[in-house]
Design a protein around this motif. Structure first.
Motif: not given
Length: 245
Positions: A1-11, A20-26, A229-233
């Protein structure tokens, strides 16, 4: 179980685990056609996710498709929205909801670095925003990206190809002239914005580039920093921080 980030752009849909350090992984990236998400993208995620943090500038239908897919395996879903003030960043827009959440999150990530930044995103559009060292957003610009310029020209004149060619200061071939003109227009706007940013802040302001089309500009912009990855960051920062008073 984990938290994930999703950036849905136009393409593209970009997603990454929140570390854990509040940054996006791979980062995983999936192209889409603006109508439907890529086939099988959801199978690349863990079977269960604690929380999904979502930023979207895509169509409402595509955003709904993403949220419905995530609802089947997420305990909680948070949808990021542009705020007038958040963690020291203060937006210039009188109506913050009119500022794209991708620009907001990119500026949030830039401000977290410290100092003033000119933030340029190169995707479907070219967006430019100035944030000073105190977190004040001075406003920005929106223009077609070089790729969109090429596509628009081909839509009106089919003989003008939508890709190919090389950048030249003065091209002696149509494909090169198209590449040089469209890329050169974007470079000129960035360079003019850098000059205006220096005037506004009283000193040169560093340039921070992000977006799928940023790499084409990098060789021509000396000293620019690149963070794909600036937007995900920024989304990671949004997920872990609270609003300013």
């Amino acid at each position: 179980m984990s938290d994930w980030l999703f950036d849905l752009g136009n393409s593209r849909l970009k997603c990454a685990p929140l570390q854990a350090d509040a940054s996006p992984g791979e980062v995983l990236a999936f192209a889409h056609d603006g109508v439907a998400l890529a086939e099988g993208w959801i199978d690349c995620l863990p079977p269960r996710i604690d929380a999904a943090h979502v930023a979207s500038v895509a169509s409402p239908a595509l955003r709904t498709a993403l949220l419905e897919a995530l609802a089947a395996r997420c305990g909680r879903i948070g949808l990021a929205a542009t705020q007038r003030a958040w963690d020291g960043l203060r937006i210039a827009y009188a109506a913050p909801e009119r500022l794209g959440v991708d620009r907001f999150l990119a500026m949030l990530a830039a401000h977290a670095r410290g100092g003033a930044w000119l933030v340029a995103g190169v995707g479907t559009a070219l967006t430019i925003d100035l944030v000073d060292a105190g977190g004040r957003h001075h406003g920005g610009r929106i223009a077609p990206s070089p790729a969109l310029m090429r596509e628009a020209l081909q839509a009106k004149a089919a003989q003008l190809v939508a890709d190919g060619g090389h950048y030249r200061e003065f091209a002696a071939d149509t494909d090169d002239a198209l590449a040089s003109g469209c890329l050169g227009a974007a470079l000129a706007l960035v360079e003019r914005s850098l000059a205006a940013a220096a005037d506004a802040c009283g000193a040169p302001v560093p340039l921070l580039l992000h977006g799928g089309g940023a790499e084409a500009l990098l060789p021509h912009l000396r000293d620019a920093e690149h963070d794909p990855s600036l937007v995900l960051r920024g989304l990671a920062h949004w997920a872990r921080s609270g609003p300013s008073p």
